[in-house]
Motif scaffolding. Sequence first.
Motif, mmCIF file in Angstrom:
data_model
loop_
_atom_site.group_PDB
_atom_site.id
_atom_site.type_symbol
_atom_site.label_atom_id
_atom_site.label_comp_id
_atom_site.label_asym_id
_atom_site.label_seq_id
_atom_site.Cartn_x
_atom_site.Cartn_y
_atom_site.Cartn_z
ATOM 1 N N ARG A 27 0.830 -1.216 0.000
ATOM 2 C CA ARG A 27 0.000 0.000 0.000
ATOM 3 C C ARG A 27 0.858 1.257 0.000
ATOM 4 O O ARG A 27 0.623 2.181 -0.777
ATOM 5 C CB ARG A 27 -0.921 -0.008 1.236
ATOM 6 C CG ARG A 27 -2.058 -0.991 1.141
ATOM 7 C CD ARG A 27 -3.274 -0.407 0.431
ATOM 8 N NE ARG A 27 -3.999 0.515 1.294
ATOM 9 C CZ ARG A 27 -4.182 1.811 1.047
ATOM 10 N NH1 ARG A 27 -3.651 2.331 -0.041
ATOM 11 N NH2 ARG A 27 -4.876 2.580 1.867
ATOM 12 N N TRP A 31 1.574 3.913 -3.239
ATOM 13 C CA TRP A 31 1.223 5.341 -3.136
ATOM 14 C C TRP A 31 2.448 6.232 -3.268
ATOM 15 O O TRP A 31 2.447 7.209 -4.024
ATOM 16 C CB TRP A 31 0.541 5.604 -1.789
ATOM 17 C CG TRP A 31 0.431 7.073 -1.484
ATOM 18 C CD1 TRP A 31 -0.484 7.946 -1.986
ATOM 19 C CD2 TRP A 31 1.292 7.825 -0.628
ATOM 20 N NE1 TRP A 31 -0.252 9.210 -1.498
ATOM 21 C CE2 TRP A 31 0.838 9.167 -0.658
ATOM 22 C CE3 TRP A 31 2.398 7.508 0.153
ATOM 23 C CZ2 TRP A 31 1.448 10.181 0.065
ATOM 24 C CZ3 TRP A 31 3.005 8.517 0.883
ATOM 25 C CH2 TRP A 31 2.543 9.831 0.832
ATOM 26 N N SER A 67 -3.339 0.855 -4.089
ATOM 27 C CA SER A 67 -2.812 2.217 -4.017
ATOM 28 C C SER A 67 -2.571 2.817 -5.399
ATOM 29 O O SER A 67 -1.998 3.900 -5.522
ATOM 30 C CB SER A 67 -1.510 2.236 -3.212
ATOM 31 O OG SER A 67 -1.780 2.099 -1.836
ATOM 32 N N TYR A 130 4.039 3.964 8.561
ATOM 33 C CA TYR A 130 2.728 3.595 8.039
ATOM 34 C C TYR A 130 2.262 2.264 8.635
ATOM 35 O O TYR A 130 1.098 2.113 9.015
ATOM 36 C CB TYR A 130 2.766 3.518 6.516
ATOM 37 C CG TYR A 130 1.458 3.065 5.924
ATOM 38 C CD1 TYR A 130 0.318 3.868 6.004
ATOM 39 C CD2 TYR A 130 1.346 1.821 5.310
ATOM 40 C CE1 TYR A 130 -0.896 3.443 5.478
ATOM 41 C CE2 TYR A 130 0.142 1.385 4.784
ATOM 42 C CZ TYR A 130 -0.973 2.204 4.867
ATOM 43 O OH TYR A 130 -2.176 1.785 4.364
ATOM 44 N N VAL A 137 -2.664 6.419 4.008
ATOM 45 C CA VAL A 137 -2.494 6.403 2.559
ATOM 46 C C VAL A 137 -3.855 6.188 1.930
ATOM 47 O O VAL A 137 -4.584 5.270 2.338
ATOM 48 C CB VAL A 137 -1.522 5.275 2.129
ATOM 49 C CG1 VAL A 137 -1.518 5.125 0.617
ATOM 50 C CG2 VAL A 137 -0.121 5.549 2.639
ATOM 51 N N LEU A 139 -6.864 5.089 -0.678
ATOM 52 C CA LEU A 139 -7.108 4.009 -1.630
ATOM 53 C C LEU A 139 -7.382 4.599 -3.010
ATOM 54 O O LEU A 139 -8.037 5.644 -3.137
ATOM 55 C CB LEU A 139 -8.312 3.183 -1.186
ATOM 56 C CG LEU A 139 -8.112 2.231 -0.009
ATOM 57 C CD1 LEU A 139 -9.471 1.795 0.538
ATOM 58 C CD2 LEU A 139 -7.290 1.030 -0.437
#
Length: 447
Positions: A27, A31, A67, A130, A137, A139
């Motif tokens: 994820r 991102w 992401s 994170y 972050v 989606l």
Amino acid sequence: MKYFGTDGFRGRANEGLNVDHAFKIGRFVGWYYGARRGKKARVIIGKDTRLSSYMFESALVSGLVASGADAYMLHVIPTPGVSYEVVDGGFDCGVMITASHNPYTDNGIKLVNHEGYKMDEDVLELIEDYIDGKSEVPLATGENIGCTVDYMQGRNRYIASLISSCGFSLQGMKIGLDCANGSASSVARPVFDALGAETHVINNAPNGYNINVACGSTHIEGLQRFVVENGLDIGFAYDGDADRCLAVDERGHLVDGDLILYVCGTYLNKYGRLAKSTVVPTVMGNFGFFRALEAAGLNYEKTDVGDKYVYACMRENGYNLGGEQSGHIIFGDLAKTGDGILTSLRIMEVLRAEREKLSELTRPVKLYPQQLVNVRVSDKDAVMNGEDIKAAIAQAEEYLEGNGRVFVRASGTEPLVRVLTEAPDEKLCTKAGAIVLTALEKYKLDE
């Protein structure tokens, strides 16, 4: 670093390292290299053959595409293959799922940046934040959701790059390969066959459980027997993710990383191809190896244990050959990381050019006996900072009277302290080591 050690995020599968960790790594990476820069990220993923690698691959891919990144799947491939293809394919970064030489019950996640080097620590720190819920972050939605790509062509290009790195034929050479039932199983044989070798392969039938089990570079004795029994010219053993290589000469004798550095270093220096006539080993290198380098007119610069320290020294100073006794060898002109199969080919280049057997090329090196004992401890920092341990090391070295050494270091991935003793004979090694091991008794971890 909380999760990422010297060799990635590693732990027992679904205990120390679990699918949630893998999903979150995907994820964040998806991102960080994508929406944050205003474009879809392109990330490649490789894995070794252990059972849990498929599980972690699925979790990472899910995180990446969620992401907004496109995930390119190399499937089973050596770690250096990921490093190579990140650069060759112009990807934003790469991920390798492996616990290297560890048992199948363990696994790990290694990240490399767009240049094929290990991921920068500042990015790893952001990933750790994170994972711990210190940041969020978003989606991806709609057309911004990523996709998966079956990227077998990337593995084929890596194989082609290994073959094309050789300006020689292996016709007439009988070569043994121990693939450790790991990542080399799908890559090594095609390379040697394409170069014309008579290739004999063992331990190349992975089933998810047998990676590194009584085989590969951590159990070299199987290949030693195989080479002698089949009258082979040479043998090479890899670890689970094939970034390491140990060799066996035609007599069945082990040729470790120190000896490989000597053979390749003296050869490259002879033809003016060794940058600054310098080899970069680690502090764990053998006394006899260092003395042989000096006798051959080569310089050396020792680093802390760990390939990242070796390569950092190489990059900073413009050197092009370095590595570890364990067989993690870096040819800086050709690769960004250790590559077991590439190391094999470079050794074969020396044998072909010098027209000598491996046993003859290693003869000038008289290695000192070494004893390495791993001690499971409750607190590595307490051991390394303990005045009693420092005093024991000093006492052991005084006992050796300058004809050897005692070296104590903490493992970067396990609750272990490694005690290395080195002396002209085994008895001195044992006696010197016993002084330190006795001092370590009170720090031992209760089983």
